[in-house]
Enzyme design. Structure first.
Site, PDB file in Angstrom:
ATOM      1  CG  HIS A 137     -13.632   4.051  -9.092  1.00  0.00           C
ATOM      2  ND1 HIS A 137     -12.316   4.345  -9.060  1.00  0.00           N
ATOM      3  CD2 HIS A 137     -14.271   4.604  -8.205  1.00  0.00           C
ATOM      4  CE1 HIS A 137     -12.596   5.689  -8.751  1.00  0.00           C
ATOM      5  NE2 HIS A 137     -13.683   5.843  -7.549  1.00  0.00           N
ATOM      6  CD  GLU A 148     -11.534   2.764 -12.029  1.00  0.00           C
ATOM      7  OE1 GLU A 148     -11.121   1.721 -11.058  1.00  0.00           O
ATOM      8  OE2 GLU A 148     -12.126   3.630 -12.558  1.00  0.00           O
ATOM      9  CG  HIS A 201      -8.022   1.714  -8.899  1.00  0.00           C
ATOM     10  ND1 HIS A 201     -10.042   2.553  -8.085  1.00  0.00           N
ATOM     11  CD2 HIS A 201      -7.615   1.639  -7.396  1.00  0.00           C
ATOM     12  CE1 HIS A 201     -10.264   2.829  -7.366  1.00  0.00           C
ATOM     13  NE2 HIS A 201      -8.845   2.011  -6.858  1.00  0.00           N
ATOM     14  CD  GLU A 218      -6.038   3.925 -11.293  1.00  0.00           C
ATOM     15  OE1 GLU A 218      -6.510   4.498 -12.296  1.00  0.00           O
ATOM     16  OE2 GLU A 218      -6.251   5.374 -10.296  1.00  0.00           O
TER      17      GLU A 218
END
Length: 722
Positions: free
Chosen positions: A362, A365, A458, A532
């Site tokens: 992504h 990010e 991420h 994350e």
């Protein structure tokens, strides 16, 4: 097969444009004297296609074709410039190269505390408002067509001719993202960020330049077209700011700024789609300064290439870090793969296990790239632990899976207009090349050696701290159910002020079946994670209520390495300590679940109890069942008095000693239960008190320090002798 015969693990095949080179070279006499060279498109002979890859040599009165020498196959040349970035042909790109210094504030940057007086500006459409920035329409085509270096070659436009005291905006640079800016008042600007190319959504990332500033003036900026109802800006996150004059005069880089910060639903909406605004006020520190605002610390494709170039030029690091081109994106940008390990020797017959890390699937990010940078800085360093990791494992690293999206300033998608992290199962190699080649590279690697861990890095836009998503073991053995939680628990112990184990989740949702984490888990990698990292900061320890800076993010890469050493340590003390604590936590979770549903019938509670206890205690002892059934009957008889959390906690305390006796087991018994693999488990993850679980995180590991390398070497010598 000896280790040195498996060179494919260490040097992956390169995907090259010049696949037809051998066929063309059949027509070329290499020994003939080269008299002249022309490209095929520089002559009018219709026999030759228009291409720059075929060179024509004039030999003995005729033109002889041959292929141009292939470009540096590693993508990071040791003798020439970096491979230029390629843009969709319709994108406008300025010539100026944007650069920022690497700087970390010496103080903790607190989150914003709302006053309750923040304004919610709503801007009606007015023809009198001045448009001060309007990017070229990027939707001339319904999908990506082709790319070129530098993008659109038409002259750049600037809508404002008379600047006076008006701010000037720019975002037509790498990773920039700004579609339109309207001046709605003397010092107030309404901004619209561009959706991901070839979509109409994913407006989250922003990164733009502001110039012609005035110091001491309170400016207001409002971005009006966010689409997520929840945001960390509602929890105190501040925008990032960078001043070129501050960087030059005081060596100050990116810093958190802003006042009157508010994230709210606005009156903009089309076809039932509601938009949300972010507004903030700010005073620039200098007149006539060039400044930048960003959602998170930028890390561009050029930043990555420059970083890899320094590695390739380093005579030491380049020996154990080989950089290859995994594939090319649909815009023909290079996706790099790094193989990091101590060069294999024929005398080393033991197969090294593999660890895989990926990031930036992504593109918005960017915090994942800073974690990746911290990991690479450490694993390529000269510490004894870094050397031990390289001696023990083969690391396969894909530091930027979606360079096309990074270049154009997308938040989530590639130039295919799709989320790559939902397409790891796709067979469309041409549409999703980076994830297709990554999956196949891992599949080939697993045919030769065990992959003990896969982790995809991420960023997260709604939760604080750093945490992991894993995969449950409900369709596998009981041992795997808790084993898959050991590495995240170790990471939380090594990084207690940043990593939250209580925020980790271990399940597989149907909507996530195309993610790298789930696909690699189903391929057979039992430790398969998504890490994350928040865009904001921490709620833990000494960093509670503060933002993460780049050094904080980089440190997570170091702690990842440290936890990997703990996880694979020949001395299994830490491993079984974590396994024991996980069983204790699971017991507590099950007890809380019983108390939470104290009004349920005894029959229903008994059934629920049985399914829960199997997940936390694979021994299934009769004494344990008797105790829990007895506790259930007590709860049933007293259920009218267990209405408040305080009363339920009091009941838990009264049974604390009894429960500890039932849960206690020696290390040998724990090892035996860990190896059991003859029945399934059910993953149960109800809400648990963070304070209870945090008690476990505060338990330190035994301090082994430099002894760890000695243990590894002793264990390795034993294996070699055997």
């Amino acid at each position: 097969m000896p280790e040195d015969s498996e060179k494919e693990d260490y040097s992956d095949r390169t995907i090259s444009d010049e696949s037809d080179e051998d066929n063309f070279m059949k027509f070329v006499n290499e020994d003939s004297h080269r008299c002249a060279l022309l490209t095929a498109d520089s002559i009018s002979d219709p026999f030759f296609p228009r291409t720059t890859q075929i060179l024509l040599e004039y030999q003995l009165g005729r033109w002889v074709p041959r292929l141009r020498e292939p470009r540096d196959l590693y993508g990071v040349s040791s003798s020439g410039p970096l491979s230029p970035t390629r843009w969709p042909y319709q994108c406008e790109v300025i010539d100026e190269k944007v650069q920022h210094i690497d700087w970390t504030p010496s103080y903790l940057e607190p989150v914003y505390t709302p006053t309750g007086l923040e304004m919610e500006p709503l801007y009606p459409n007015s023809k009198e408002d001045t448009v001060v920035y309007l990017a070229e329409d990027a939707y001339k085509e319904p999908c990506f067509v082709y790319s070129r270096v530098g993008g659109n070659r038409t002259p750049l436009k600037q809508p404002v001719d008379n600047y006076d005291n008006t701010l000037t905006f720019e975002a037509r640079f790498e990773s920039g993202n700004l579609q339109k800016v309207v001046k709605v008042a003397e010092y107030e600007y309404q901004l619209t960020v561009r959706p991901d190319l070839f979509t109409n959504k994913h407006t989250q990332w922003y990164y733009f330049q502001v110039a012609n500033t005035q110091a001491g003036i309170v400016y207001r900026f409002t971005i009006i077209n966010f689409t997520k109802p929840a945001s960390l800006y509602s929890r105190g996150m501040r925008p990032l700011f960078y001043s070129e004059k501050e960087a030059k005069a005081h060596n100050i880089g990116w810093q958190r700024i802003g006042d009157q910060i508010k994230y709210y639903r606005n009156n903009q909406g089309q076809e039932g789609c509601h938009y949300f605004s972010l507004t903030w006020t700010f005073q620039f520190p200098h007149n006539k300064d060039t400044c930048y605002f960003a959602h998170c610390y930028p890390y561009t494709y050029t930043n990555l290439q420059e970083y890899l170039s320094t590695i390739s030029h380093d005579s030491v690091r380049s020996k154990f870090c080989k950089i290859r081109v995994l594939c090319h994106t649909i815009a023909r940008n290079m996706v790099y793969v790094l193989t990091i390990t101590t060069p294999l020797k024929s005398t080393d017959s033991r197969k090294r296990k593999a660890v895989i890390l990926t990031a930036r699937v992504h593109p918005g990010e960017t915090n994942s790239s800073w974690i990746m940078k911290g990991f690479l800085d450490y694993i390529l360093g000269d510490s004894s632990d870094a050397q031990l990791l390289r001696d023990t494992f083969i690391f396969k690293v894909v530091p930027m899976l979606n360079p096309d999206g990074v270049i154009v300033g997308n938040y989530r998608c590639s130039l295919a207009g799709r989320d790559l992290n939902r397409n790891y199962t796709s067979l469309l190699k041409e549409s999703f090349p980076s994830v297709w080649y990554t999956r196949n590279m891992i599949r080939r690697l697993m045919e030769k050696r065990e992959v003990i861990l896969y982790c995809d890095l991420h960023g997260h836009s709604r939760k604080e701290n750093i945490f992991m998503y894993g995969c449950d073991g409900s369709d596998r053995c009981k041992a795997l159910y808790l084993q898959q939680r050991i590495f995240p628990l170790m990471l939380s112990k090594n990084c207690p002020d940043k990593f939250s184990f209580s925020a980790c989740k271990f399940n597989v949702q149907k909507s996530k079946e195309g993610t790298g984490r789930v696909v690699m888990w189903k391929m057979g990698i039992r430790n398969s994670f998504t890490m994350e990292a928040t865009f904001c900061g921490s709620t833990l320890g000494n960093k509670q209520g503060t933002h993460f800076n780049t050094k904080d993010l980089e440190s997570v890469g170091y702690h990842f390495c440290d936890s990997l050493l703990d996880y694979c340590d020949p001395d299994r003390t830490k491993y079984y300590q974590c396994l024991k604590e996980l069983e204790e936590m699971e017991k507590h979770i099950n007890l809380e679940k019983i108390l939470e549903y104290s009004d349920t019938s005894l029959k229903e509670m008994t059934l629920d109890l049985e399914s829960s206890s199997r997940g936390s205690d694979s021994s299934e002892s009769n004494e344990s069942q008797t105790y829990l059934l007895k506790l259930t009957s007590q709860i049933k008889s007293k259920k009218k008095h267990l209405k408040t959390k305080k009363e339920r906690n009091s009941t838990i305390a009264s049974h604390q000693n009894t429960r500890e006796e039932q849960e206690a087991c020696d290390k040998g018994h724990l090892v035996q239960r860990h190896r059991e693999s003859n029945s399934d488990v059910k993953d149960i993850k109800p809400n648990v008190s963070d304070n209870y679980i945090f008690d476990y995180f505060r338990r330190p590991f035994p301090n082994q320090g430099v002894e760890r390398r000695k243990l590894y070497l002793i264990e390795r010598q034993k294996q070699l002798k055997s």
